[in-house]
Design an enzyme around this catalytic site. Structure first.
Site, PDB file in Angstrom:
ATOM      1  N   SER A 109       0.818  -1.211   0.000  1.00  0.00           N
ATOM      2  CA  SER A 109       0.000   0.000   0.000  1.00  0.00           C
ATOM      3  C   SER A 109       0.851   1.260   0.000  1.00  0.00           C
ATOM      4  O   SER A 109       0.359   2.346  -0.321  1.00  0.00           O
ATOM      5  CB  SER A 109      -0.930   0.020   1.219  1.00  0.00           C
TER       6      SER A 109
ATOM      7  N   HIS B 275      -6.759  -2.460   8.835  1.00  0.00           N
ATOM      8  CA  HIS B 275      -6.071  -3.727   8.598  1.00  0.00           C
ATOM      9  C   HIS B 275      -6.276  -4.676   9.779  1.00  0.00           C
ATOM     10  O   HIS B 275      -5.509  -4.653  10.738  1.00  0.00           O
ATOM     11  CB  HIS B 275      -4.573  -3.488   8.408  1.00  0.00           C
TER      12      HIS B 275
ATOM     13  N   GLN C 125     -12.948   0.959   0.037  1.00  0.00           N
ATOM     14  CA  GLN C 125     -13.200   2.045  -0.906  1.00  0.00           C
ATOM     15  C   GLN C 125     -13.824   1.531  -2.197  1.00  0.00           C
ATOM     16  O   GLN C 125     -14.714   2.182  -2.773  1.00  0.00           O
ATOM     17  CB  GLN C 125     -11.888   2.773  -1.197  1.00  0.00           C
TER      18      GLN C 125
ATOM     19  N   GLU D 252      -5.636  -7.736  10.023  1.00  0.00           N
ATOM     20  CA  GLU D 252      -4.675  -8.846  10.106  1.00  0.00           C
ATOM     21  C   GLU D 252      -3.585  -8.595  11.139  1.00  0.00           C
ATOM     22  O   GLU D 252      -2.822  -9.499  11.486  1.00  0.00           O
ATOM     23  CB  GLU D 252      -4.044  -9.123   8.740  1.00  0.00           C
TER      24      GLU D 252
ATOM     25  N   ASN E 273      -3.515   2.362   6.897  1.00  0.00           N
ATOM     26  CA  ASN E 273      -2.648   2.976   5.900  1.00  0.00           C
ATOM     27  C   ASN E 273      -3.509   3.373   4.708  1.00  0.00           C
ATOM     28  O   ASN E 273      -3.723   2.573   3.810  1.00  0.00           O
ATOM     29  CB  ASN E 273      -1.541   2.012   5.470  1.00  0.00           C
TER      30      ASN E 273
ATOM     31  N   GLY F  12      -4.371  -1.888  -0.748  1.00  0.00           N
ATOM     32  CA  GLY F  12      -3.547  -1.593  -1.909  1.00  0.00           C
ATOM     33  C   GLY F  12      -3.359  -0.099  -2.097  1.00  0.00           C
ATOM     34  O   GLY F  12      -4.015   0.706  -1.432  1.00  0.00           O
TER      35      GLY F  12
ATOM     36  N   GLY G 282      -4.997   7.014   2.274  1.00  0.00           N
ATOM     37  CA  GLY G 282      -5.060   8.435   2.030  1.00  0.00           C
ATOM     38  C   GLY G 282      -6.356   8.878   1.383  1.00  0.00           C
ATOM     39  O   GLY G 282      -6.533  10.058   1.088  1.00  0.00           O
TER      40      GLY G 282
ATOM     41  N   GLY H  19      -2.995   3.655  -4.347  1.00  0.00           N
ATOM     42  CA  GLY H  19      -3.618   4.369  -5.445  1.00  0.00           C
ATOM     43  C   GLY H  19      -4.958   4.999  -5.105  1.00  0.00           C
ATOM     44  O   GLY H  19      -5.434   4.956  -3.974  1.00  0.00           O
TER      45      GLY H  19
ATOM     46  N   CYS I 266      -9.531  -1.880   3.731  1.00  0.00           N
ATOM     47  CA  CYS I 266      -8.737  -0.753   3.241  1.00  0.00           C
ATOM     48  C   CYS I 266      -9.157  -0.372   1.811  1.00  0.00           C
ATOM     49  O   CYS I 266     -10.240   0.165   1.617  1.00  0.00           O
ATOM     50  CB  CYS I 266      -7.253  -1.083   3.341  1.00  0.00           C
TER      51      CYS I 266
END
Length: 417
Positions: free
Chosen positions: A60, A375, A284, A377, A322, A252, A324, A254, A280
């Site tokens: 990511s 996350h 989205q 995990e 993590n 991931g 943005g 982008g 994550c």
């Protein structure tokens, strides 16, 4: 500790120095750390006090320069067990005080050597507190780290203005479709493990690799699931050929607005009422598949100490995050998913971030689908959200067709708690 420069000429920098250049023209001097050269990316900060190896190897972070807000990094070295993927993915690394030596019985080597071996350009002796405060106020932006020969041109020092121009020429993260750059090249299978090793799978899951961390399919396999990890370019016919009981979309890098293939694929999954769980980036993608928008956050959430409330239980979880970008969905009462004149029925925001009220999860009420922005995990990070993997298994085996099944670990806390 280095000092900030304001238009200071590169010629004034000492041998072994490095320069961090932000897109807004602000610069910081420090010492070269890791590989020498030049690197570019979106500069972001991570508030975790541990787990730096998992951070470095999290796909990511592809095309991002990571600033560690914890002042001392590298004291436990690196090892062959804690990596979350096959390589380091960060574009660059910014730390304040790197450890002079690794001090852990698990270490296979020092962090700086791993950075050199994989060509990761970094900078140390930076005032990371001042840098983080600047990014919180101005927002994340493009940046570059320059050291060694990258600071000169034909033996002459490069003007800072030229370095700023190099940074501004880098494509921004908004609009970037990056899953194809980090995904697996071919399908692989993670078999049930632990107490379920050798047993018949509890469920078969197709996990779309948008930048998956290795611990994620492991957490599914610990619960007896057989996990087919597939490339992000896979089509619905290939997914159906694997006869999944459920589909999972991973984290991931982008901009989710650029992931049109993944959104279209998920709609094919939702149309067939195949149970879905996303984390994550997968959260989205679900938001966009349901017809909600996404937007870029000013500085995002990155670290292993992000507080989130599960609105169905009022339980507060400390989570690893993590990201943005975030989903723009209405909080509060249930709403009808905007896409396709309500073809996916009702949906609610299931989790919210307690620092800024950002949407941290979605739950569909009429189709079997849910997702979270963090996350679960726990690599690295707390185990507060491990129940979500149990919830996914319950969703695949309950047969009730909705995303409302609660596991025992996800039940509401007692008043004594």
């Amino acid at each position: 500790m280095s000092t900030e420069t304001t238009g200071r000429p590169v010629a004034a920098l000492s041998h072994g120095a490095a320069l961090l250049v932000l897109e807004d023209g602000r610069t910081f001097t420090g010492r070269a750390y890791g590989a020498r050269g030049a690197t570019f990316g979106e500069i972001v900060f991570n508030t975790g006090m541990s787990g730096y190896q998992e951070t470095l190897t999290d796909p990511s972070y592809h095309r991002q320069i990571v600033v560690m807000t914890a002042p001392h990094i590298g004291n436990t070295g690196v090892n062959d067990e804690d990596g979350e993927s096959r390589r380091i993915w960060v574009s660059g690394y910014v730390v304040r005080d790197p450890a002079r030596r690794a001090s852990s019985w698990r270490a296979d080597g020092p962090l700086d050597e791993a950075l050199v071996d994989q060509g990761i350009v970094g900078i140390s002796a930076i005032d990371t507190r001042a840098l983080t405060r600047h990014l919180r106020n101005a927002g994340v932006m493009r940046a570059g780290i320059f050291s060694g020969d990258a600071l000169t041109d034909r033996g002459e020092p490069r003007p800072v203005d030229d370095l700023v121009a190099d940074v501004r020429a880098v494509p921004p993260m908004a609009g970037a479709d990056l899953a194809g750059e980090v995904t697996t090249s071919e399908t692989y299978v993670v078999e049930p493990c632990g107490e379920f090793a050798g047993a018949e799978p509890t469920a078969t899951v197709v996990a779309l690799d948008l930048g998956i961390k290795s611990m994620t399919p492991h957490r599914l396999a610990e619960r007896g699931m057989r996990v087919h990890v597939v490339p992000s370019s896979i089509g619905i016919d290939e997914v159906l050929a694997l006869e999944p009981d459920g589909v999972f979309f991973s984290n991931g890098p982008g901009d989710p607005a650029a992931s049109t293939h993944e959104v279209d694929l998920l709609r094919e999954v939702l149309d067939r009422r195949i149970p879905y769980f996303g984390i994550c980036y997968g959260n989205q993608i679900l938001g966009r598949a349901l017809g909600f928008g996404t937007y870029k956050l000013a500085f995002g959430h990155r670290g292993i100490n992000q507080p989130v409330m599960d609105l169905s239980t009022r339980r507060v979880e400390i989570t690893s995050q993590n990201h943005g970008f975030a989903v723009d969905a209405p909080r509060g009462a249930e709403t009808t998913a905007p896409y396709g004149d309500g073809r996916y029925g009702r949906v609610v925001v299931s989790h919210v971030g307690l620092n800024d009220d950002v949407v941290e999860g979605l739950r569909c009420l009429d189709i079997p689908a849910f997702s979270v922005q963090y996350h679960p995990e726990a690599a690295a990070g707390p185990h507060d959200a491990a129940y979500l993997f149990d919830r996914f298994l319950d969703l695949m085996t309950s047969g009730d067709g909705t995303g409302t099944t609660e596991s025992s670990t996800g039940s509401a806390p007692s008043k004594e708690n």
